[in-house]
Enzyme design. Structure first.
Site, PDB file in Angstrom:
ATOM      1  N   CYS A   2       0.848  -1.181   0.000  1.00  9.16           N
ATOM      2  CA  CYS A   2       0.000   0.000   0.000  1.00  9.16           C
ATOM      3  C   CYS A   2       0.892   1.243   0.000  1.00  9.16           C
ATOM      4  O   CYS A   2       1.899   1.301   0.686  1.00  9.16           O
ATOM      5  CB  CYS A   2      -0.937   0.080   1.195  1.00  9.16           C
ATOM      6  SG  CYS A   2      -2.111  -1.261   1.282  1.00  9.16           S
ATOM      7  N   ARG A  27       3.958  -0.461  -4.738  1.00 14.93           N
ATOM      8  CA  ARG A  27       3.621  -0.967  -3.400  1.00 14.93           C
ATOM      9  C   ARG A  27       2.276  -1.681  -3.354  1.00 14.93           C
ATOM     10  O   ARG A  27       1.894  -2.255  -2.334  1.00 14.93           O
ATOM     11  CB  ARG A  27       3.595   0.194  -2.395  1.00 14.93           C
ATOM     12  CG  ARG A  27       4.891   0.940  -2.285  1.00 14.93           C
ATOM     13  CD  ARG A  27       4.759   2.061  -1.284  1.00 14.93           C
ATOM     14  NE  ARG A  27       4.723   1.564   0.062  1.00 14.93           N
ATOM     15  CZ  ARG A  27       5.772   1.371   0.827  1.00 14.93           C
ATOM     16  NH1 ARG A  27       6.971   1.655   0.376  1.00 14.93           N
ATOM     17  NH2 ARG A  27       5.652   0.907   2.049  1.00 14.93           N
ATOM     18  N   TRP A  75      -2.822  -2.694  -1.716  1.00 16.41           N
ATOM     19  CA  TRP A  75      -2.554  -4.129  -1.875  1.00 16.41           C
ATOM     20  C   TRP A  75      -3.434  -4.803  -0.827  1.00 16.41           C
ATOM     21  O   TRP A  75      -3.207  -4.660   0.372  1.00 16.41           O
ATOM     22  CB  TRP A  75      -1.077  -4.436  -1.635  1.00 16.41           C
ATOM     23  CG  TRP A  75      -0.733  -5.871  -1.905  1.00 16.41           C
ATOM     24  CD1 TRP A  75      -0.407  -6.411  -3.113  1.00 16.41           C
ATOM     25  CD2 TRP A  75      -0.680  -6.944  -0.955  1.00 16.41           C
ATOM     26  NE1 TRP A  75      -0.163  -7.758  -2.975  1.00 16.41           N
ATOM     27  CE2 TRP A  75      -0.323  -8.112  -1.658  1.00 16.41           C
ATOM     28  CE3 TRP A  75      -0.911  -7.035   0.413  1.00 16.41           C
ATOM     29  CZ2 TRP A  75      -0.178  -9.355  -1.040  1.00 16.41           C
ATOM     30  CZ3 TRP A  75      -0.771  -8.270   1.031  1.00 16.41           C
ATOM     31  CH2 TRP A  75      -0.402  -9.413   0.300  1.00 16.41           C
ATOM     32  N   ASN A 100      -1.665   1.956   5.745  1.00 18.73           N
ATOM     33  CA  ASN A 100      -0.828   0.856   5.264  1.00 18.73           C
ATOM     34  C   ASN A 100      -0.472   0.007   6.476  1.00 18.73           C
ATOM     35  O   ASN A 100       0.073   0.526   7.445  1.00 18.73           O
ATOM     36  CB  ASN A 100       0.444   1.435   4.617  1.00 18.73           C
ATOM     37  CG  ASN A 100       1.488   0.379   4.313  1.00 18.73           C
ATOM     38  OD1 ASN A 100       1.161  -0.790   4.122  1.00 18.73           O
ATOM     39  ND2 ASN A 100       2.742   0.790   4.269  1.00 18.73           N
ATOM     40  N   GLY A 101      -0.790  -1.289   6.424  1.00 14.12           N
ATOM     41  CA  GLY A 101      -0.484  -2.159   7.564  1.00 14.12           C
ATOM     42  C   GLY A 101      -1.671  -3.051   7.850  1.00 14.12           C
ATOM     43  O   GLY A 101      -2.592  -3.175   7.032  1.00 14.12           O
ATOM     44  N   GLU A 483      16.700 -18.628  -7.943  1.00 15.63           N
ATOM     45  CA  GLU A 483      16.341 -17.244  -8.283  1.00 15.63           C
ATOM     46  C   GLU A 483      15.762 -17.176  -9.706  1.00 15.63           C
ATOM     47  O   GLU A 483      14.805 -16.442  -9.958  1.00 15.63           O
ATOM     48  CB  GLU A 483      17.581 -16.349  -8.127  1.00 15.63           C
ATOM     49  CG  GLU A 483      17.416 -14.900  -8.547  1.00 15.63           C
ATOM     50  CD  GLU A 483      16.328 -14.129  -7.805  1.00 15.63           C
ATOM     51  OE1 GLU A 483      15.782 -14.639  -6.805  1.00 15.63           O
ATOM     52  OE2 GLU A 483      16.004 -13.016  -8.246  1.00 15.63           O
ATOM     53  N   LYS A 487      12.027 -15.817 -10.592  1.00 16.55           N
ATOM     54  CA  LYS A 487      11.762 -14.753 -11.572  1.00 16.55           C
ATOM     55  C   LYS A 487      10.710 -15.208 -12.577  1.00 16.55           C
ATOM     56  O   LYS A 487       9.782 -14.476 -12.887  1.00 16.55           O
ATOM     57  CB  LYS A 487      13.033 -14.365 -12.346  1.00 16.55           C
ATOM     58  CG  LYS A 487      14.084 -13.582 -11.619  1.00 16.55           C
ATOM     59  CD  LYS A 487      13.752 -12.142 -11.312  1.00 16.55           C
ATOM     60  CE  LYS A 487      13.024 -12.015 -10.022  1.00 16.55           C
ATOM     61  NZ  LYS A 487      13.736 -12.000  -8.798  1.00 16.55           N
ATOM     62  N   GLU A 490       7.182 -15.558 -11.026  1.00 16.47           N
ATOM     63  CA  GLU A 490       6.667 -14.280 -10.542  1.00 16.47           C
ATOM     64  C   GLU A 490       6.076 -13.409 -11.656  1.00 16.47           C
ATOM     65  O   GLU A 490       5.036 -12.795 -11.475  1.00 16.47           O
ATOM     66  CB  GLU A 490       7.845 -13.555  -9.872  1.00 16.47           C
ATOM     67  CG  GLU A 490       7.519 -12.318  -9.117  1.00 16.47           C
ATOM     68  CD  GLU A 490       8.748 -11.760  -8.411  1.00 16.47           C
ATOM     69  OE1 GLU A 490       9.893 -12.083  -8.803  1.00 16.47           O
ATOM     70  OE2 GLU A 490       8.567 -10.969  -7.475  1.00 16.47           O
ATOM     71  N   HIS A 506      15.760 -38.386  -7.040  1.00 16.79           N
ATOM     72  CA  HIS A 506      15.062 -38.699  -5.783  1.00 16.79           C
ATOM     73  C   HIS A 506      13.596 -38.294  -5.863  1.00 16.79           C
ATOM     74  O   HIS A 506      12.945 -38.137  -4.834  1.00 16.79           O
ATOM     75  CB  HIS A 506      15.777 -38.019  -4.613  1.00 16.79           C
ATOM     76  CG  HIS A 506      17.200 -38.474  -4.483  1.00 16.79           C
ATOM     77  ND1 HIS A 506      17.537 -39.713  -4.000  1.00 16.79           N
ATOM     78  CD2 HIS A 506      18.361 -37.882  -4.844  1.00 16.79           C
ATOM     79  CE1 HIS A 506      18.856 -39.855  -4.037  1.00 16.79           C
ATOM     80  NE2 HIS A 506      19.378 -38.757  -4.556  1.00 16.79           N
ATOM     81  N   LYS A 605       5.778  -4.679  -4.191  1.00 18.63           N
ATOM     82  CA  LYS A 605       7.227  -4.630  -4.076  1.00 18.63           C
ATOM     83  C   LYS A 605       7.718  -4.740  -2.641  1.00 18.63           C
ATOM     84  O   LYS A 605       8.628  -5.485  -2.336  1.00 18.63           O
ATOM     85  CB  LYS A 605       7.709  -3.315  -4.692  1.00 18.63           C
ATOM     86  CG  LYS A 605       9.204  -3.104  -4.640  1.00 18.63           C
ATOM     87  CD  LYS A 605       9.870  -3.878  -5.725  1.00 18.63           C
ATOM     88  CE  LYS A 605      11.371  -3.778  -5.685  1.00 18.63           C
ATOM     89  NZ  LYS A 605      12.008  -4.898  -6.389  1.00 18.63           N
TER      90      LYS A 605
HETATM   91  O1  M6R Z   1      12.879  -5.835   0.075  1.00 23.24           O
HETATM   92  P1  M6R Z   1      13.305  -7.242   0.323  1.00 23.24           P
HETATM   93  O2  M6R Z   1      14.572  -7.605  -0.374  1.00 23.24           O
HETATM   94  O3  M6R Z   1      13.376  -7.580   1.786  1.00 23.24           O
HETATM   95  O4  M6R Z   1      12.156  -8.114  -0.302  1.00 23.24           O
HETATM   96  C1  M6R Z   1      12.134  -9.495  -0.165  1.00 23.24           C
HETATM   97  C2  M6R Z   1      11.164 -10.135  -1.137  1.00 23.24           C
HETATM   98  O5  M6R Z   1       9.870  -9.676  -0.897  1.00 23.24           O
HETATM   99  C3  M6R Z   1      11.532  -9.854  -2.594  1.00 23.24           C
HETATM  100  O6  M6R Z   1      12.838 -10.214  -2.880  1.00 23.24           O
HETATM  101  C4  M6R Z   1      10.575 -10.607  -3.534  1.00 23.24           C
HETATM  102  O7  M6R Z   1      10.767 -11.977  -3.411  1.00 23.24           O
HETATM  103  C5  M6R Z   1      10.795 -10.157  -4.975  1.00 23.24           C
HETATM  104  N1  M6R Z   1       9.544  -9.776  -5.545  1.00 23.24           N
HETATM  105  C6  M6R Z   1      11.381 -11.205  -5.842  1.00 23.24           C
HETATM  106  O8  M6R Z   1      11.581 -10.758  -7.140  1.00 23.24           O
END
Ligand code: M6R
Length: 610
Positions: A2, A27, A75, A100-101, A483, A487, A490, A506, A605
């Protein structure tokens, strides 16, 4: 999660609010709204489900004209994404709030407020705040005292901004657990979740501390702390330019941020290696002295930052010769973990506001860690302010929800940390020299890796109709595969899993068929022969494979096997380089699929709620 913006000015503020929301859209982006007050206190509230652009169109039509206002991009936590649940929430058309929260005791408050005659118009936890303020307003002399009293009844996290139509030249803001900054202008003041929102109108900011409640008028900002005592918070000039948060001509932030990686690494390493050695203050004053006695490293992080921590574990154990554990913050914070003697706690975070990572740090402080270090990209963040030691990444704003440059900069910082630990302990001189040289060479090698963009773009076409994908790696490339899979899932919504290649037989080998593309990260290192056997096992079962390699001698493209070669690099920095083709792959697959690259569905984000 948010985004909040607020403004009290002499001039009309609607456009400032909308521009601020656009800049905060990373956000959260499921709905947006604003409430604008004119000098007489008439409040116009407009909300829309969907992105800020839809709100902007509605605002253009209604043209609310006012000099005080609050705005929000959401969000969803409590209540579906809808216009009804969008903020601001209002009570009696007098008070408006953006939040926000999460208010954890919202259910009990809701019941008691309903019993007192308040009507709820949404399913959100937030709405209790505004009715509670309304209820308390008769007992207190002004809005700030009322909001202060209300915060004492709230359990949970909030960054909030409140307006009162009976006092149209002020806003009251409160922070506990969710970030808020005050922006200082000339004869006007602002508030936002992130200074990026306000860069077009000011560069002077103060960060509110936990428990602060502030009254903002055109001419003044007056803050009280959690105990109700007047306090001043330092006002600092931001060095982020308004352009740094733009797309600079790229189609997406993600692509821009991929290409920014070499420069981000140069900036992050600048002045941190002096005459081949890690600068004394690179990880904070006195850090090298503290590092001498460290016998264990505990890394805590989430998402991409966790994957970076997983790579770092290989480096630290191999080069410093001390144990290193890595844990997902949301797990770490809720279990009773064993604290090794002389342990260094390292939090990794792009935003520095990730709720679970922050809670893990706070918990760790009570557990007896020798010291805490954060490697973080946001100087004003909670993690930076609450950690003993700080390594500030200088990646610049990362706005695409899919993290790219933060990952590679974190890795560079963690390789430097391994070097710093060795230097502090006066061990492994050979590694220290090799790491210094490899890090120096890294930005130029990343630039060379960009030549893979076009070949990968072509490969991406083949992924677009797939439902699933497997990513394989071994050793320090296993977390790179993790990773890469993160990506892809996501931003393209293709289900992707990463496995340590030796683990295939396995269980996961059962998944292999022609519809399961397998991506392999295969640099020429000590594990390559083992990995080649794993690749053969997969090929024999009819999979389509994509192998990212750095040696012409080991792989040749053949039916069912596409090989993408990059220049060979020192083994220490290979994980930092091999993520680049995987970033391109996920980006171009998403582009072919037409998904929303920078704002993928259901995500945001900065994950400020747990
Ligand atoms: O701001 P941060 O690095 O603590 O965020 C952690 C995760 O929320 C962040 O890396 C998230 O997994 C990304 N969207 C991945 O691309």
């Amino acid at each position: 999660m948010c985004g909040i913006v607020g403004a009290v000015a002499e001039r009309p503020i609607t456009e400032i609010l909308i521009e601020g929301l656009k800049r905060l859209e990373y956000r959260g982006y499921d709905s947006a709204g604003l409430a604008v007050l004119n000098r007489e206190g008439k409040t116009t509230c407009i909300k829309r489900q969907g992105k800020v652009d839809l709100l902007a169109q509605a605002v253009d039509k209604h043209a609310p004209n006012g000099t005080t206002g609050i705005a929000h991009t959401r969000w969803a936590t409590h209540g579906a994404p809808s216009e009804r649940n969008a903020h601001p929430h209002q009570s009696g058309s007098r008070f408006s709030v953006v939040h926000n929260g999460i208010i954890e005791n919202h259910q009990g408050l809701r019941e008691s407020l309903i019993a007192e005659g308040y009507t709820f118009n949404s399913d959100t936890d937030t709405e209790v705040i505004v009715h509670l303020i309304h209820k308390l307003s008769t007992d207190y002399k002004d809005l700030r005292s009322t909001v202060f009293a209300a915060t004492k009844q709230l359990v949970g996290a909030y960054g909030m901004v409140v307006s009162d139509s009976q006092s149209p030249n002020e806003l009251v803001v409160a922070r506990s657990g969710s970030p808020l900054v005050i922006g200082y202008g000339l004869g006007e003041h602002f508030v936002a979740s992130d200074q990026l929102a306000l860069l077009p109108v000011t560069r002077r900011f103060a960060v509110l501390e936990e428990g602060d409640v502030a009254q903002i008028t055109r001419d003044a900002v007056s803050i009280i702390d959690a105990l109700g005592e007047p306090v001043r918070r330092a006002i600092e000039e931001s060095d982020i330019t308004a352009e740094a948060s733009g797309k600079a001509g790229y189609k997406h932030y993600m692509l821009k941020e991929i290409f920014e990686q070499p420069e981000a690494i140069r900036r992050t390493l600048q002045d941190r290696i002096i005459d081949g050695n890690v600068a004394d203050d690179a990880f904070g004053n006195g850090s090298l002295e503290l590092f001498k006695d460290i016998k264990h490293v505990q890394i805590v992080a989430c998402g991409t930052s966790y994957n970076a921590g997983m790579v770092a574990r290989y480096w630290i154990e191999q080069t410093v010769g001390i144990s290193c554990s890595v844990e997902i913050a949301s797990e770490f914070r809720y279990r009773e973990s064993f604290v090794h003697k002389d342990s260094l706690l390292v939090t990794l975070s792009q935003s520095g506001e990730t709720a679970d990572t922050l809670a893990a740090l706070r918990l760790a402080k009570s557990l007896g860690y020798s010291t805490s270090l954060t490697i973080c990209n946001v100087e004003t963040s909670s993690l930076v302010r609450e950690s003993d030691l700080v390594y500030l990444m200088k990646a610049g704003p990362e706005i695409g929800v899919a993290s790219t440059k933060a990952f590679t900069v974190q890795l560079a910082a963690m390789l430097l940390l391994s070097k710093a630990l060795c230097e502090a302990k006066n061990i492994n001189q050979e590694f220290c020299e090799e790491a210094g040289q490899a890090l120096n060479a890294l930005p130029a090698q990343m630039e060379r890796a960009f030549s893979l963009e076009q070949p990968i773009k072509a490969l991406a076409e083949q992924f677009a109709d797939k439902q699933h994908a497997l990513f394989l790696g071994r050793g320090d490339q296993y977390p790179v595969a993790m990773e890469g899979a993160l990506k892809l899932k996501e931003i393209s919504y293709i289900h992707a899993e990463a496995y340590a290649a030796g683990e295939l037989k396995h269980g996961p080998l059962a998944l292999i068929d022609a519809d399961m593309p397998v991506v392999v990260v295969a640099p020429d290192n000590v594990l390559l022969d083992k990995l080649k056997s794993n690749i053969e096992e997969v090929r024999a079962r009819g999979s389509v494979m994509y192998v990212f390699a750095d040696s012409d001698d080991h792989f040749e493209s053949a039916p069912g096997l596409d090989v993408v070669n990059m220049a060979h690099a020192n083994h220490l920095i290979a994980p930092i380089l091999f993520i680049i083709p995987l970033q391109f792959l996920s980006y171009y697959v998403a582009l072919v699929k037409g998904t929303d690259v920078d704002q993928p569905r259901n995500l945001a984000k900065s994950v400020t709620v747990e």
